[in-house]
Design a protein around this motif. Structure first.
Motif, mmCIF file in Angstrom:
data_model
loop_
_atom_site.group_PDB
_atom_site.id
_atom_site.type_symbol
_atom_site.label_atom_id
_atom_site.label_comp_id
_atom_site.label_asym_id
_atom_site.label_seq_id
_atom_site.Cartn_x
_atom_site.Cartn_y
_atom_site.Cartn_z
ATOM 1 N N VAL A 169 0.853 -1.191 0.000
ATOM 2 C CA VAL A 169 0.000 0.000 0.000
ATOM 3 C C VAL A 169 0.886 1.237 0.000
ATOM 4 O O VAL A 169 1.765 1.389 0.859
ATOM 5 C CB VAL A 169 -0.934 0.016 1.230
ATOM 6 C CG1 VAL A 169 -1.791 1.270 1.238
ATOM 7 C CG2 VAL A 169 -1.799 -1.239 1.267
ATOM 8 N N GLN A 170 0.691 2.109 -0.974
ATOM 9 C CA GLN A 170 1.471 3.344 -1.058
ATOM 10 C C GLN A 170 1.073 4.298 0.070
ATOM 11 O O GLN A 170 -0.102 4.394 0.428
ATOM 12 C CB GLN A 170 1.242 4.019 -2.411
ATOM 13 C CG GLN A 170 1.726 3.201 -3.595
ATOM 14 C CD GLN A 170 3.218 2.912 -3.539
ATOM 15 O OE1 GLN A 170 4.015 3.843 -3.398
ATOM 16 N NE2 GLN A 170 3.585 1.645 -3.630
ATOM 17 N N VAL A 171 2.050 5.004 0.604
ATOM 18 C CA VAL A 171 1.801 5.983 1.673
ATOM 19 C C VAL A 171 1.656 7.358 1.031
ATOM 20 O O VAL A 171 2.643 7.979 0.641
ATOM 21 C CB VAL A 171 2.926 5.987 2.709
ATOM 22 C CG1 VAL A 171 2.640 7.035 3.794
ATOM 23 C CG2 VAL A 171 3.089 4.604 3.335
ATOM 24 N N ALA A 172 0.422 7.818 0.902
ATOM 25 C CA ALA A 172 0.154 9.153 0.369
ATOM 26 C C ALA A 172 -0.521 10.053 1.401
ATOM 27 O O ALA A 172 -0.539 11.275 1.250
ATOM 28 C CB ALA A 172 -0.721 9.064 -0.879
ATOM 29 N N ALA A 173 -1.088 9.454 2.462
ATOM 30 C CA ALA A 173 -1.747 10.231 3.512
ATOM 31 C C ALA A 173 -0.721 11.080 4.267
ATOM 32 O O ALA A 173 0.472 10.762 4.300
ATOM 33 C CB ALA A 173 -2.471 9.302 4.479
ATOM 34 N N GLU A 174 -1.200 12.162 4.875
ATOM 35 C CA GLU A 174 -0.336 12.959 5.755
ATOM 36 C C GLU A 174 -0.034 12.149 7.008
ATOM 37 O O GLU A 174 -0.936 11.554 7.623
ATOM 38 C CB GLU A 174 -1.048 14.260 6.133
ATOM 39 C CG GLU A 174 -0.242 15.124 7.084
ATOM 40 C CD GLU A 174 -1.007 16.331 7.596
ATOM 41 O OE1 GLU A 174 -0.479 17.033 8.479
ATOM 42 O OE2 GLU A 174 -2.137 16.576 7.113
ATOM 43 N N ILE A 175 1.241 12.098 7.397
ATOM 44 C CA ILE A 175 1.665 11.379 8.596
ATOM 45 C C ILE A 175 2.138 12.413 9.612
ATOM 46 O O ILE A 175 3.029 13.221 9.316
ATOM 47 C CB ILE A 175 2.809 10.392 8.301
ATOM 48 C CG1 ILE A 175 2.460 9.472 7.124
ATOM 49 C CG2 ILE A 175 3.149 9.586 9.548
ATOM 50 C CD1 ILE A 175 1.285 8.554 7.365
#
Length: 538
Positions: A393-399
């Motif tokens: 799963v690609q990480v595109a959300a704000e962390i």
């Protein structure tokens, strides 16, 4: 009259102390080791069945988690703890047993195909239920007598609902010595629970040092920070996912969100929904409410006296079944999802990450410590993708991370707790800290307060009548299997490359909103780099 140090020596977790006094043998705490394990722990010097009783500081697994294993090995005696600790252990130890049995079933199913021997769990649900029947509920501030010649009092440590420091008076040969076990000392001004109680007298002190080398800094305005994160996430049409520890941190988040809703700190999204998707967290929240009158602080009690539940509000929904949990991700409205586990290494949070990590409108907010090697730590350090249920799963959300939030006292709080003793203890034993931190804090106690302080290793024995060390153990480091130098060097090089990739993603995000001509030039630079290194010869 002696104490033997077993666990949480030069390490943060695995609390366990063995004492002999007045002809009795007993333990203070019997916790699991969690996270990296650096030193070998000595075995208990007696068979579990020979122990007379156990004293428990609080319900966190690194203090209570091995009690069912003690029962499985023959211990049948009482376990003394506060009312709220007993209630929390009732859900937490059963939950731990469920995890142990589930893991054993999974490993054995896989192992049978590979011809491996059967894996035996540390304990079963039957062991957890058995030991829970032996818990003895004790009020704060009342002296109890678990055995002739031994008296005990639990005082509020301000760390977790029901957490305690324990005062123990032991009498032998007409001489009484008092030893105090700090447990985990709480941070001041935490929501819901009271500040730690200072103890004024002790002959000996066993003291934690988790944050013995650092300060938390100024206390942030948590509701304002959380409201700002919710606002910007909802404004871009996303949802906020909070990986949260089920007991303690989840209840703090509910407390803050109730304030946010009451004060109208989020605009344009009135009545937003908050899901708590963790059966354990929901049970823990009920236990918090049931123990309000013995554990809540003045601010929380003021709300209760006005008829306001500090952990409830309009729009709060709890999820119990797996069907309830799945349904959350079909809710297309902006929402807050609070789910366990706090480090993203197990539980329902992994499903919510799978459904939300890839979407740049969403935010993943961490509200607690992320240990090295956990998925949560990887996300905070800039991981570009995460493998969840066999799928990348690609990480595109704000962390992002909530700053400074901790249930532990920092070094200043620890010093204030230690300074409260009106007469200087004969000796202070520093435990529950990373390897060098225990030594650093012991040295600070010597220099600032003039205390005789040491940081013992597992196996150290101390005579409490004569105030002398019987046996000073040496730390035995756990040796990990190591790869060849060539393999290790290659791994380091690849890790460095991954780190650069994570930095690149961070730089890309920082350039959002820059002029188009700059973004085009940046994209061409990256394209050129990719063309150069997109190799087909490996």
């Amino acid at each position: 009259m002696k104490i033997t140090f077993i666990g949480a020596t030069h390490e943060v977790t695995g609390s366990c102390y063995y004492l002999e006094a007045a002809g009795r043998k007993f333990l203070v705490d019997y916790g699991m080791e969690q996270g990296p394990d650096y030193y070998e722990n000595k075995e208990l010097p007696v068979a579990p069945g020979d122990l007379d009783f156990v004293l428990l500081t609080h319900a966190h697994m690194d203090h209570s988690g091995n009690l069912p294993a003690l029962y499985a090995k023959g211990y049948q005696g009482p376990i003394y703890a506060t009312e709220a600790t007993c209630n929390l252990c009732d859900i937490m130890l059963r939950d731990s047993a469920h995890i142990q049995m589930f893991e054993a079933e999974w490993r054995n199913r896989k192992g049978r195909r590979e011809g491996k021997p059967e894996f035996i769990p540390a304990y079963t649900m039957e062991d957890a239920m058995g030991v829970l029947r032996n818990f003895v509920r004790c009020p704060y501030d009342k002296i109890i007598k678990p055995a002739e010649g031994i008296e005990v009092r639990f005082v509020d440590a301000g760390h977790l609902l029901g957490s305690s420091s324990i005062e123990v008076w032991m009498t032998e040969e007409d001489k009484t010595e008092k030893i105090v076990f700090s447990g985990d000392i709480g941070n001041i001004d935490q929501p819901l629970i009271r500040d730690p109680v200072y103890i004024r007298e002790a002959d000996y002190v066993v003291m934690e040092s988790t944050y013995g080398d650092r300060s938390h800094g100024d206390r942030p305005d948590y509701p304002a920070i959380l409201a700002e994160i919710i606002q910007r996430t909802f404004d871009r049409g996303g949802s906020l996912v909070i990986p949260s520890f089920a007991v303690g941190r989840t209840q703090e988040m509910l407390y803050f969100i109730r304030q946010i809703k009451e004060q109208g700190l989020v605009h344009g999204h009135d009545g937003f929904t908050v899901y708590v998707d963790s059966p354990l967290a929901n049970e823990a929240t009920t236990i918090f409410s049931e123990n309000a009158y013995t554990c809540y602080d003045e601010e929380a009690m003021d709300l209760l006296n006005k008829g306001i539940n500090p952990l409830s509000f309009q729009g709060l929904k709890t999820s119990v079944t797996t069907d309830d949990s799945r349904a959350i991700n079909f809710d297309e409205d902006c929402k807050v999802i609070i789910s366990a586990s706090g480090m993203c290494d197990a539980g329902r949070i992994k499903h919510h990450l799978k459904h939300n990590l890839w979407n740049p409108r969403n935010t993943i907010l961490f509200v607690g410590y992320q240990a090295i090697g956990t998925p949560g730590r990887a996300l905070l350090e800039g991981a570009a993708e995460m493998k969840l249920f066999g799928e990348n799963v690609q990480v595109a959300a704000e962390i992002c991370k909530m700053p400074g939030i901790s249930g532990h006292a920092d070094v200043n709080g620890l010093i204030e707790w230690a300074k409260a003793f009106e007469t200087r203890p004969k000796h202070v034993f520093v435990t529950h800290g990373d390897d060098t931190v225990t030594e650093i804090f012991a040295q600070r106690l010597k220099e600032e307060l003039g205390y005789d302080a040491t940081a013992p290793f597992s196996g150290t024995e101390y005579d409490l009548l004569e105030n002398r060390c019987i046996h000073e153990a040496v730390g035995v480091r756990i040796v990990k299997a190591t790869a060849s130098p060539k393999t290790t060097k290659a791994a380091r090089a690849y890790e460095k490359l991954l780190a650069m990739g994570r930095r690149l993603m961070s730089v890309i995000r920082k350039n959002e909103g820059c002029p188009n001509k700059d973004l085009d030039r940046f994209a061409r630079d990256i394209q050129s780099l990719c063309d150069k290194w997109d190799r087909t010869d490996i």
